[in-house]
Scaffold this motif. Structure first.
Motif, mmCIF file in Angstrom:
data_model
loop_
_atom_site.group_PDB
_atom_site.id
_atom_site.type_symbol
_atom_site.label_atom_id
_atom_site.label_comp_id
_atom_site.label_asym_id
_atom_site.label_seq_id
_atom_site.Cartn_x
_atom_site.Cartn_y
_atom_site.Cartn_z
ATOM 1 N N THR A 159 71.661 66.913 36.338
ATOM 2 C CA THR A 159 72.968 67.093 35.704
ATOM 3 C C THR A 159 73.288 68.568 35.521
ATOM 4 O O THR A 159 74.434 68.999 35.738
ATOM 5 N N LYS A 160 72.286 69.369 35.123
ATOM 6 C CA LYS A 160 72.511 70.803 34.970
ATOM 7 C C LYS A 160 72.879 71.446 36.298
ATOM 8 O O LYS A 160 73.763 72.309 36.356
ATOM 9 N N GLN A 161 72.240 71.041 37.376
ATOM 10 C CA GLN A 161 72.539 71.602 38.688
ATOM 11 C C GLN A 161 73.950 71.228 39.140
ATOM 12 O O GLN A 161 74.669 72.052 39.696
ATOM 13 N N LYS A 162 74.341 69.977 38.894
ATOM 14 C CA LYS A 162 75.703 69.561 39.248
ATOM 15 C C LYS A 162 76.733 70.360 38.464
ATOM 16 O O LYS A 162 77.742 70.795 39.014
ATOM 17 N N ALA A 163 76.484 70.541 37.179
ATOM 18 C CA ALA A 163 77.417 71.302 36.351
ATOM 19 C C ALA A 163 77.484 72.757 36.802
ATOM 20 O O ALA A 163 78.560 73.362 36.822
ATOM 21 N N LYS A 164 76.349 73.311 37.167
ATOM 22 C CA LYS A 164 76.303 74.700 37.615
ATOM 23 C C LYS A 164 77.137 74.910 38.875
ATOM 24 O O LYS A 164 77.789 75.933 39.037
ATOM 25 N N HIS A 165 77.144 73.933 39.753
ATOM 26 C CA HIS A 165 77.876 74.046 41.013
ATOM 27 C C HIS A 165 79.269 73.419 40.959
ATOM 28 O O HIS A 165 79.945 73.329 41.979
ATOM 29 N N GLY A 166 79.694 72.962 39.778
ATOM 30 C CA GLY A 166 81.055 72.458 39.614
ATOM 31 C C GLY A 166 81.267 71.067 40.166
ATOM 32 O O GLY A 166 82.377 70.726 40.564
ATOM 33 N N ILE A 167 80.234 70.245 40.204
ATOM 34 C CA ILE A 167 80.357 68.879 40.713
ATOM 35 C C ILE A 167 80.586 67.949 39.527
ATOM 36 O O ILE A 167 79.833 67.946 38.559
ATOM 37 N N VAL A 168 81.640 67.149 39.618
ATOM 38 C CA VAL A 168 81.993 66.223 38.553
ATOM 39 C C VAL A 168 81.756 64.806 39.055
ATOM 40 O O VAL A 168 82.133 64.463 40.174
ATOM 41 N N GLU A 169 81.155 63.986 38.210
ATOM 42 C CA GLU A 169 80.924 62.594 38.572
ATOM 43 C C GLU A 169 81.919 61.729 37.808
ATOM 44 O O GLU A 169 81.953 61.743 36.587
ATOM 45 N N ASP A 170 82.755 61.007 38.528
ATOM 46 C CA ASP A 170 83.735 60.109 37.930
ATOM 47 C C ASP A 170 83.271 58.675 38.114
ATOM 48 O O ASP A 170 82.678 58.326 39.130
ATOM 49 N N GLU A 171 83.560 57.836 37.120
ATOM 50 C CA GLU A 171 83.214 56.425 37.230
ATOM 51 C C GLU A 171 84.459 55.621 36.899
ATOM 52 O O GLU A 171 85.061 55.803 35.847
ATOM 53 N N ASN A 172 84.844 54.721 37.796
ATOM 54 C CA ASN A 172 86.034 53.918 37.544
ATOM 55 C C ASN A 172 85.662 52.669 36.748
ATOM 56 O O ASN A 172 84.505 52.458 36.394
ATOM 57 N N PHE A 173 86.632 51.826 36.476
ATOM 58 C CA PHE A 173 86.408 50.658 35.631
ATOM 59 C C PHE A 173 85.478 49.630 36.264
ATOM 60 O O PHE A 173 84.923 48.783 35.578
ATOM 61 N N MET A 174 85.280 49.701 37.562
ATOM 62 C CA MET A 174 84.377 48.775 38.256
ATOM 63 C C MET A 174 82.948 49.306 38.310
ATOM 64 O O MET A 174 82.052 48.645 38.802
ATOM 65 N N GLY A 175 82.727 50.505 37.812
ATOM 66 C CA GLY A 175 81.399 51.091 37.812
ATOM 67 C C GLY A 175 81.081 51.899 39.048
ATOM 68 O O GLY A 175 79.960 52.369 39.201
ATOM 69 N N THR A 176 82.065 52.087 39.923
ATOM 70 C CA THR A 176 81.853 52.866 41.133
ATOM 71 C C THR A 176 81.877 54.349 40.792
ATOM 72 O O THR A 176 82.814 54.839 40.169
ATOM 73 N N LYS A 177 80.839 55.055 41.192
ATOM 74 C CA LYS A 177 80.750 56.482 40.895
ATOM 75 C C LYS A 177 81.186 57.291 42.106
ATOM 76 O O LYS A 177 80.824 56.977 43.236
ATOM 77 N N THR A 178 81.980 58.307 41.850
ATOM 78 C CA THR A 178 82.386 59.230 42.903
ATOM 79 C C THR A 178 82.101 60.647 42.431
ATOM 80 O O THR A 178 82.146 60.923 41.234
ATOM 81 N N HIS A 179 81.806 61.517 43.359
ATOM 82 C CA HIS A 179 81.561 62.917 43.045
ATOM 83 C C HIS A 179 82.684 63.750 43.645
ATOM 84 O O HIS A 179 83.151 63.471 44.736
ATOM 85 N N ARG A 180 83.088 64.741 42.899
ATOM 86 C CA ARG A 180 84.092 65.651 43.433
ATOM 87 C C ARG A 180 83.759 67.059 42.975
ATOM 88 O O ARG A 180 83.128 67.258 41.935
ATOM 89 N N LEU A 181 84.150 68.001 43.763
ATOM 90 C CA LEU A 181 83.890 69.401 43.489
ATOM 91 C C LEU A 181 85.117 70.009 42.832
ATOM 92 O O LEU A 181 86.226 69.889 43.352
ATOM 93 N N LEU A 182 84.912 70.611 41.680
ATOM 94 C CA LEU A 182 86.021 71.274 41.004
ATOM 95 C C LEU A 182 86.269 72.615 41.685
ATOM 96 O O LEU A 182 85.347 73.380 41.919
#
Length: 90
Positions: free
Chosen positions: A22-45
Protein backbone atom coordinates in the motif's frame (compact mmCIF):
# COMPACT_ATOMS: atom_id res chain seq x y z
CA UNK A 1 7.06 -24.04 16.51
CA UNK A 2 3.51 -24.94 17.46
CA UNK A 3 0.53 -24.36 15.11
CA UNK A 4 -0.66 -21.23 16.94
CA UNK A 5 2.71 -19.51 16.53
CA UNK A 6 2.79 -20.53 12.86
CA UNK A 7 -0.63 -18.94 12.25
CA UNK A 8 0.40 -15.75 14.03
CA UNK A 9 3.64 -15.61 12.00
CA UNK A 10 1.75 -16.07 8.71
CA UNK A 11 -0.74 -13.33 9.61
CA UNK A 12 2.10 -10.98 10.60
CA UNK A 13 3.95 -11.61 7.33
CA UNK A 14 0.82 -11.02 5.26
CA UNK A 15 -0.02 -7.83 7.17
CA UNK A 16 3.49 -6.42 6.77
CA UNK A 17 3.41 -7.27 3.06
CA UNK A 18 0.09 -5.48 2.55
CA UNK A 19 1.35 -2.38 4.39
CA UNK A 20 4.49 -2.25 2.24
CA UNK A 21 2.42 -2.80 -0.92
CA UNK A 22 0.00 0.00 0.00
CA UNK A 23 2.85 2.40 0.79
CA UNK A 24 4.46 1.70 -2.58
CA UNK A 25 1.18 2.28 -4.42
CA UNK A 26 0.65 5.55 -2.59
CA UNK A 27 4.21 6.63 -3.30
CA UNK A 28 3.71 6.11 -7.03
CA UNK A 29 0.22 7.66 -7.13
CA UNK A 30 -1.73 4.45 -7.75
CA UNK A 31 -5.31 4.51 -6.47
CA UNK A 32 -7.37 1.38 -5.96
CA UNK A 33 -11.10 1.83 -6.56
CA UNK A 34 -13.74 -0.73 -5.64
CA UNK A 35 -17.23 -0.61 -7.10
CA UNK A 36 -20.42 -1.88 -5.48
CA UNK A 37 -19.88 -5.37 -6.93
CA UNK A 38 -16.48 -5.68 -5.28
CA UNK A 39 -14.50 -5.31 -8.50
CA UNK A 40 -11.20 -3.57 -7.87
CA UNK A 41 -9.57 -1.33 -10.44
CA UNK A 42 -6.28 0.52 -10.27
CA UNK A 43 -5.65 3.89 -11.77
CA UNK A 44 -2.71 6.23 -11.80
CA UNK A 45 -3.28 9.73 -10.52
CA UNK A 46 -1.77 12.39 -12.69
CA UNK A 47 -0.73 15.81 -11.48
CA UNK A 48 -3.98 17.44 -12.64
CA UNK A 49 -6.07 15.00 -10.57
CA UNK A 50 -3.83 15.44 -7.56
CA UNK A 51 -3.93 19.23 -7.83
CA UNK A 52 -7.70 19.22 -8.23
CA UNK A 53 -8.13 17.05 -5.13
CA UNK A 54 -5.77 19.23 -3.11
CA UNK A 55 -7.66 22.37 -4.16
CA UNK A 56 -10.97 20.77 -3.23
CA UNK A 57 -9.65 19.67 0.16
CA UNK A 58 -8.26 23.14 0.82
CA UNK A 59 -11.64 24.73 -0.03
CA UNK A 60 -13.49 22.29 2.21
CA UNK A 61 -11.12 22.98 5.10
CA UNK A 62 -11.72 26.71 4.71
CA UNK A 63 -15.49 26.17 4.74
CA UNK A 64 -15.24 24.00 7.85
CA UNK A 65 -13.21 26.68 9.63
CA UNK A 66 -15.86 29.28 8.82
CA UNK A 67 -18.66 26.97 9.97
CA UNK A 68 -16.81 26.23 13.21
CA UNK A 69 -16.33 29.95 13.80
CA UNK A 70 -20.02 30.61 13.11
CA UNK A 71 -21.06 27.84 15.50
CA UNK A 72 -18.79 28.93 18.36
CA UNK A 73 -18.93 32.74 18.14
CA UNK A 74 -21.71 34.80 19.64
CA UNK A 75 -22.88 36.63 16.55
CA UNK A 76 -26.10 38.32 15.65
CA UNK A 77 -28.46 36.61 13.22
CA UNK A 78 -27.69 39.12 10.46
CA UNK A 79 -23.95 38.54 10.84
CA UNK A 80 -24.45 34.76 10.64
CA UNK A 81 -26.60 35.18 7.52
CA UNK A 82 -23.92 37.33 5.91
CA UNK A 83 -21.21 34.75 6.65
CA UNK A 84 -23.35 31.93 5.25
CA UNK A 85 -23.99 33.93 2.07
CA UNK A 86 -20.24 34.49 1.74
CA UNK A 87 -19.74 30.73 1.90
CA UNK A 88 -22.34 30.17 -0.78
CA UNK A 89 -20.67 32.65 -3.10
CA UNK A 90 -17.34 30.76 -2.99
Amino acid sequence: MDPFQMVVAIIAIITIGRVIQTKQKAKHGIVEDENFMGTKTHRLLNNADTQQMQDEIRALKERIQVLERIATDNNSASDINRQIEELRSR
